[in-house]
Design a protein around this motif. Sequence first.
Motif, PDB file in Angstrom:
ATOM      1  N   PRO B 176      71.835  26.602  18.245  1.00  0.00           N
ATOM      2  CA  PRO B 176      72.620  27.329  19.241  1.00  0.00           C
ATOM      3  C   PRO B 176      72.606  26.588  20.570  1.00  0.00           C
ATOM      4  N   ALA B 177      73.570  26.810  21.380  1.00  0.00           N
ATOM      5  CA  ALA B 177      73.697  26.080  22.643  1.00  0.00           C
ATOM      6  C   ALA B 177      72.873  26.707  23.752  1.00  0.00           C
ATOM      7  N   HIS B 178      72.596  27.992  23.703  1.00  0.00           N
ATOM      8  CA  HIS B 178      71.885  28.609  24.812  1.00  0.00           C
ATOM      9  C   HIS B 178      70.379  28.561  24.620  1.00  0.00           C
ATOM     10  N   TRP B 179      69.671  28.960  25.670  1.00  0.00           N
ATOM     11  CA  TRP B 179      68.232  28.725  25.744  1.00  0.00           C
ATOM     12  C   TRP B 179      67.459  30.040  25.730  1.00  0.00           C
ATOM     13  N   LEU B 180      66.145  29.876  25.479  1.00  0.00           N
ATOM     14  CA  LEU B 180      65.235  31.016  25.584  1.00  0.00           C
ATOM     15  C   LEU B 180      64.303  30.780  26.769  1.00  0.00           C
ATOM     16  N   GLY B 181      64.106  31.797  27.577  1.00  0.00           N
ATOM     17  CA  GLY B 181      63.355  31.645  28.817  1.00  0.00           C
ATOM     18  C   GLY B 181      61.886  32.035  28.673  1.00  0.00           C
ATOM     19  N   LEU B 182      61.127  31.650  29.704  1.00  0.00           N
ATOM     20  CA  LEU B 182      59.692  31.937  29.732  1.00  0.00           C
ATOM     21  C   LEU B 182      59.426  32.975  30.809  1.00  0.00           C
ATOM     22  N   SER B 183      58.891  34.095  30.433  1.00  0.00           N
ATOM     23  CA  SER B 183      58.650  35.160  31.412  1.00  0.00           C
ATOM     24  C   SER B 183      57.158  35.440  31.527  1.00  0.00           C
ATOM     25  N   GLY B 184      56.817  36.363  32.400  1.00  0.00           N
ATOM     26  CA  GLY B 184      55.421  36.793  32.528  1.00  0.00           C
ATOM     27  C   GLY B 184      54.486  35.651  32.860  1.00  0.00           C
ATOM     28  N   ALA B 185      53.353  35.605  32.164  1.00  0.00           N
ATOM     29  CA  ALA B 185      52.344  34.579  32.433  1.00  0.00           C
ATOM     30  C   ALA B 185      52.906  33.179  32.176  1.00  0.00           C
ATOM     31  N   LEU B 186      53.841  33.062  31.256  1.00  0.00           N
ATOM     32  CA  LEU B 186      54.406  31.758  30.928  1.00  0.00           C
ATOM     33  C   LEU B 186      55.288  31.192  32.040  1.00  0.00           C
ATOM     34  N   SER B 187      55.699  32.036  32.989  1.00  0.00           N
ATOM     35  CA  SER B 187      56.579  31.535  34.040  1.00  0.00           C
ATOM     36  C   SER B 187      55.845  30.598  34.988  1.00  0.00           C
ATOM     37  N   ARG B 188      54.516  30.565  34.905  1.00  0.00           N
ATOM     38  CA  ARG B 188      53.779  29.606  35.714  1.00  0.00           C
ATOM     39  C   ARG B 188      53.550  28.286  34.999  1.00  0.00           C
ATOM     40  N   ALA B 189      53.855  28.245  33.728  1.00  0.00           N
ATOM     41  CA  ALA B 189      53.579  27.029  32.956  1.00  0.00           C
ATOM     42  C   ALA B 189      54.539  25.918  33.352  1.00  0.00           C
ATOM     43  N   ARG B 190      54.136  24.714  33.106  1.00  0.00           N
ATOM     44  CA  ARG B 190      54.926  23.564  33.496  1.00  0.00           C
ATOM     45  C   ARG B 190      56.339  23.570  32.902  1.00  0.00           C
ATOM     46  N   PRO B 191      56.495  23.920  31.620  1.00  0.00           N
ATOM     47  CA  PRO B 191      57.866  23.920  31.079  1.00  0.00           C
ATOM     48  C   PRO B 191      58.777  24.897  31.803  1.00  0.00           C
ATOM     49  N   ALA B 192      58.203  26.002  32.322  1.00  0.00           N
ATOM     50  CA  ALA B 192      59.023  26.978  33.023  1.00  0.00           C
ATOM     51  C   ALA B 192      59.627  26.383  34.286  1.00  0.00           C
ATOM     52  N   ALA B 193      58.852  25.514  34.933  1.00  0.00           N
ATOM     53  CA  ALA B 193      59.364  24.886  36.147  1.00  0.00           C
ATOM     54  C   ALA B 193      60.579  24.012  35.839  1.00  0.00           C
ATOM     55  N   TRP B 194      60.462  23.264  34.748  1.00  0.00           N
ATOM     56  CA  TRP B 194      61.607  22.426  34.381  1.00  0.00           C
ATOM     57  C   TRP B 194      62.815  23.292  34.034  1.00  0.00           C
ATOM     58  N   LEU B 195      62.561  24.353  33.298  1.00  0.00           N
ATOM     59  CA  LEU B 195      63.638  25.225  32.861  1.00  0.00           C
ATOM     60  C   LEU B 195      64.373  25.813  34.069  1.00  0.00           C
ATOM     61  N   ALA B 196      63.608  26.226  35.062  1.00  0.00           N
ATOM     62  CA  ALA B 196      64.212  26.838  36.252  1.00  0.00           C
ATOM     63  C   ALA B 196      65.108  25.845  36.979  1.00  0.00           C
ATOM     64  N   GLU B 197      64.683  24.575  36.967  1.00  0.00           N
ATOM     65  CA  GLU B 197      65.478  23.553  37.649  1.00  0.00           C
ATOM     66  C   GLU B 197      66.716  23.134  36.863  1.00  0.00           C
ATOM     67  N   ALA B 198      66.508  22.898  35.576  1.00  0.00           N
ATOM     68  CA  ALA B 198      67.519  22.171  34.814  1.00  0.00           C
ATOM     69  C   ALA B 198      68.541  23.075  34.140  1.00  0.00           C
ATOM     70  N   ILE B 199      68.172  24.282  33.847  1.00  0.00           N
ATOM     71  CA  ILE B 199      69.059  25.132  33.069  1.00  0.00           C
ATOM     72  C   ILE B 199      69.541  26.315  33.928  1.00  0.00           C
ATOM     73  N   PRO B 200      70.840  26.462  34.094  1.00  0.00           N
ATOM     74  CA  PRO B 200      71.349  27.603  34.872  1.00  0.00           C
ATOM     75  C   PRO B 200      71.010  28.920  34.159  1.00  0.00           C
ATOM     76  N   PRO B 201      70.657  29.929  34.925  1.00  0.00           N
ATOM     77  CA  PRO B 201      70.243  31.203  34.335  1.00  0.00           C
ATOM     78  C   PRO B 201      71.259  31.781  33.359  1.00  0.00           C
ATOM     79  N   ALA B 202      72.516  31.442  33.544  1.00  0.00           N
ATOM     80  CA  ALA B 202      73.538  32.000  32.658  1.00  0.00           C
ATOM     81  C   ALA B 202      73.369  31.512  31.229  1.00  0.00           C
TER      82      ALA B 202
END
Lengths: 293, 293
Positions: B176-202
């Motif tokens: 699929p083309a869309h992504w799955l996000g990291l919430s809660g405790a995982l939002s502090r993890a390193r991959p979450a930072a990349w996700l926030a930068e690189a992938i638009p929330p939509a």
Amino acid sequence: MQSSRLDWDDVRVALAVARHGTLAGAARALGVNHATVMRRVGRIEAAAGLALFDRTARGYALAPGRRRVLAAMEDMERASEGLIRALANARAPMAGTVHVTSTDTLCLTVLPGVAAEIAGAAEGVKIDIKAENRHADLARLDADVAVRPAASLPEGLVGTRAARMGFAVYASPEAPAHWLGLSGALSRARPAAWLAEAIPPAQIAASADSFLVLREMAAAGQGRAILPAILGEADPRLRRLDGAMPPLATEIWVATHRDLAGVPRIRLVRDMIAESLGRRAAQLLGPAAANAP
Amino acid sequence: MQSSRLDWDDVRVALAVARHGTLAGAARALGVNHATVMRRVGRIEAAAGLALFDRTARGYALAPGRRRVLAAMEDMERASEGLIRALANARAPMAGTVHVTSTDTLCLTVLPGVAAEIAGAAEGVKIDIKAENRHADLARLDADVAVRPAASLPEGLVGTRAARMGFAVYASPEAPAHWLGLSGALSRARPAAWLAEAIPPAQIAASADSFLVLREMAAAGQGRAILPAILGEADPRLRRLDGAMPPLATEIWVATHRDLAGVPRIRLVRDMIAESLGRRAAQLLGPAAANAP
DNA sequence: GAAGGTCTGTGCAAAAATGCAATCATCGCG
DNA sequence: CGCGATGATTGCATTTTTGCACAGACCTTC
């Protein structure tokens, strides 16, 4: 070297003493003087900060509570054997496929693990496992190594008894009263002889020529099956019926044709299978057959 | 002892030479004279019937084709460390429960294996594993040992970086083309930072606070998930999307509270976890994140 | 109960391993 | 190109380890 640090080679003599129970016996086995063995045991105990043996005038007995220590020393021994194999392989790199034949039971339980060990020890050696329940191929031997439960070794083959396969009766918890029989190649197996004597044919509901099939039949509630412990114990669907049959076990032979025993890679595979089976001896024998004939 | 047989203690010096690359360096590490190291390397090579090192004027380099031999020597070293632990435990038997906390990912993948190793090494020590994705408990530390992917170690804790956890993007083959996000405790993890930068929330279809949940969502075809390699690689339902994210990895800390670092059984468990994680370093890092920051 | 065998423990001399110091080779650097 | 640093190698003195021989303890057997 430093006095306080553990000398790895002292572990070897401590192991020999633990096995032989005497300094003199260990010394003979190691090919050194018994005084040397005594002094090195003293040294390893000093380094360990702890007595490993109880000294009596009759010999050295492993001190109580040292089972874990002994097991750790045996781990070291196994590692050293692995090193020796790796060195032999580096000296004369082996390559080629070794064809191993065994019963379907063993092919599905212990042999895959052994194959992985061999892949880790000798780079170029591949092993090919062929499940074959007939005994006939032992003589023809279209395989290089045979791993077989049998009472004795046919003429022309050389090998060792690596472990014993224990049998017990297993059934699903619904515990049906009738039995499952052993047909085909299995009718020569030791449990089949007992079954023929002890159980009247009328009580045998069905039969099969493979323990794997029998296990499934037992799990489906079709009757009581005599199974190798290694198959029965691991299956959560089955319960062991301890009084139903006297303890029964068969030697497991690891053998090659005499003409092939000198081929290095075949010899390596045979030795590693035998060693690996020995390591799983308790698992193969099972809890019920500890003192079986 | 006999000249032809392999002296186990020589393996230790050969290992030191292989690690340091020079006789002099190995000698310093072992606390002996370099001449001794040279003669013992010569002896083990004579016993092995094979050269282990290429000698140059700049040092000793492991000879080509000796990787398996080195691995076997390292096996022996591991076994010797196990023996030392067994001896320490026999000297001062440890008993009691050690509470280990970690992320759900690690609790379900590597920690059970480690727990089994500890049970085999120290008879009286039990370990209790508690999966807890929040980072807060690192400071409170209602557990004795924490195993955590994190950038740094909070104040008051002592420990080591035992391995690195690599991340990659995984999705089911339908891709699929869309992504799955990291919430809660995982939002502090390193991959979450990349996700926030690189992938638009939509483009983020759904999110979860657990990699295990995310894996299931990805397997169900709900989107691309950033997963620890150890989770993603083992799952046959998932494929790795290599270009989707730059290589990413986080240190894994094995830590205890400073006040507890001296307790023998806690120290034992911490050291064994760290060692065991180190052994699985490649598996934890995964194939994609070899040179990640 | 004596005799023979097996085992541990201990001086003592021989053998082996180790440390030391000197020598030679190689590399990096001014 | 010389100089210093690092490291391998080797002869020699010293220390450590080993083997040998013997003594004493214990068990089995006749």
